[in-house]
Write an enzyme that holds these catalytic residues in place. Structure first.
Site, mmCIF file in Angstrom:
data_model
loop_
_atom_site.group_PDB
_atom_site.id
_atom_site.type_symbol
_atom_site.label_atom_id
_atom_site.label_comp_id
_atom_site.label_asym_id
_atom_site.label_seq_id
_atom_site.Cartn_x
_atom_site.Cartn_y
_atom_site.Cartn_z
ATOM 1 N N ILE A 83 3.861 -6.856 -18.264
ATOM 2 C CA ILE A 83 2.780 -7.238 -17.348
ATOM 3 C C ILE A 83 3.246 -7.080 -15.906
ATOM 4 C CG2 ILE A 83 1.259 -9.107 -16.637
ATOM 5 C CD1 ILE A 83 0.676 -7.956 -19.460
ATOM 6 N N LYS A 84 2.396 -6.402 -15.134
ATOM 7 C CA LYS A 84 2.693 -6.221 -13.709
ATOM 8 C C LYS A 84 1.954 -7.286 -12.917
ATOM 9 C CE LYS A 84 3.409 -1.684 -11.783
ATOM 10 N NZ LYS A 84 2.693 -0.497 -11.346
ATOM 11 N N ILE A 85 2.706 -7.979 -12.106
ATOM 12 C CA ILE A 85 2.114 -9.058 -11.308
ATOM 13 C C ILE A 85 2.542 -8.875 -9.857
ATOM 14 C CG2 ILE A 85 2.169 -11.564 -10.914
ATOM 15 C CD1 ILE A 85 2.330 -12.006 -13.841
#
Ligand code: E4P
Length: 216
Positions: A83-85
């Site tokens: 997941i890219k945050i």
């Protein structure tokens, strides 16, 4: 240095995968929006079936609670989804919760050493300094990669890996490798440029011509 492919284009991913040198893929909302379909779940699942390594998918939510929910959903699409945050206060809060659930997070839109340090302290698997976008505004983007790596080296307990991102040309890839980046994520056209050299092409032509001249 590992190479990730920076695209959401399935054809490009299939072609690059055949080369046997791609360890992962990074996408972002802009890259996904270029594709013909808006069924991002199917696109992500297809990418994950082609590339066994990490595939970064970005959350669109902006508050921590919604980021966590969206991250959990997207992480359920395939075992290799990361997941890219974005690095904001909410992003760090979400990151801290997700790391305890063993969801791998790539902290993105990194433009400072402080952001990278905080991401590592929150337990990020990856941090992505954006080299090209810093270059675009007259800063030395690769210096940021070097500085992050230097700072991380001072604290060996930090295990966050540096993904040199927003790379625009082959010289960026060489500089990222020299700086010791763990990963460079490269657009397909840059990957092709990394392979090519005019002297290789000329050399092949010359070898074939010499061979033909004696094998008539
Ligand atoms: C990858 O993680 C980034 O989203 C990507 O490299 C950004 O590249 P750009 O600055 O060329 O859009």
């Amino acid at each position: 240095m590992h190479i990730f492919l920076d695209t959401a284009n399935i054809d490009q991913i299939r072609q690059a995968a055949r080369l046997g040198i791609i360890s992962g893929v990074t996408t972002n909302p802009s890259l996904l929006s270029k594709e013909a379909t808006s069924d991002y779940e199917t696109v992500t699942k297809t990418i994950c079936s082609i590339i066994g390594g990490p595939v970064s998918v970005e959350v669109l939510a902006e508050d921590a609670e919604s980021m966590i929910e969206e991250a959990r959903l997207k992480a359920s699409w395939a075992p290799n989804v990361n997941i890219k945050i974005p690095i904001t206060a909410d992003g760090l809060q979400a990151m801290t919760v997700l790391s305890k659930e063993n969801i791998k997070v790539n902290m993105t839109l990194c433009f400072s050493v402080n952001q990278a340090l905080l991401s590592a302290l929150a337990g990020a698997t990856y941090v992505s300094p954006f080299v090209g976008r810093l270059d675009d505004i007259g800063h030395d983007g690769m210096q940021l990669v070097k500085d992050i790596i230097d700072v991380y080296k001072n604290y060996p307990h930090l295990s966050t890996q540096v993904i040199a991102a927003s790379l625009r040309h082959p010289l960026h890839c060489i500089a990222a490798a020299k700086a010791g980046a763990h990963i460079a994520t490269v657009p397909y056209n840059v990957l092709m440029q990394m392979i090519q050299h005019p002297l290789t092409d000329i050399g092949i032509k010359r070898f074939l011509a010499d061979w033909k001249s004696v094998s008539k």
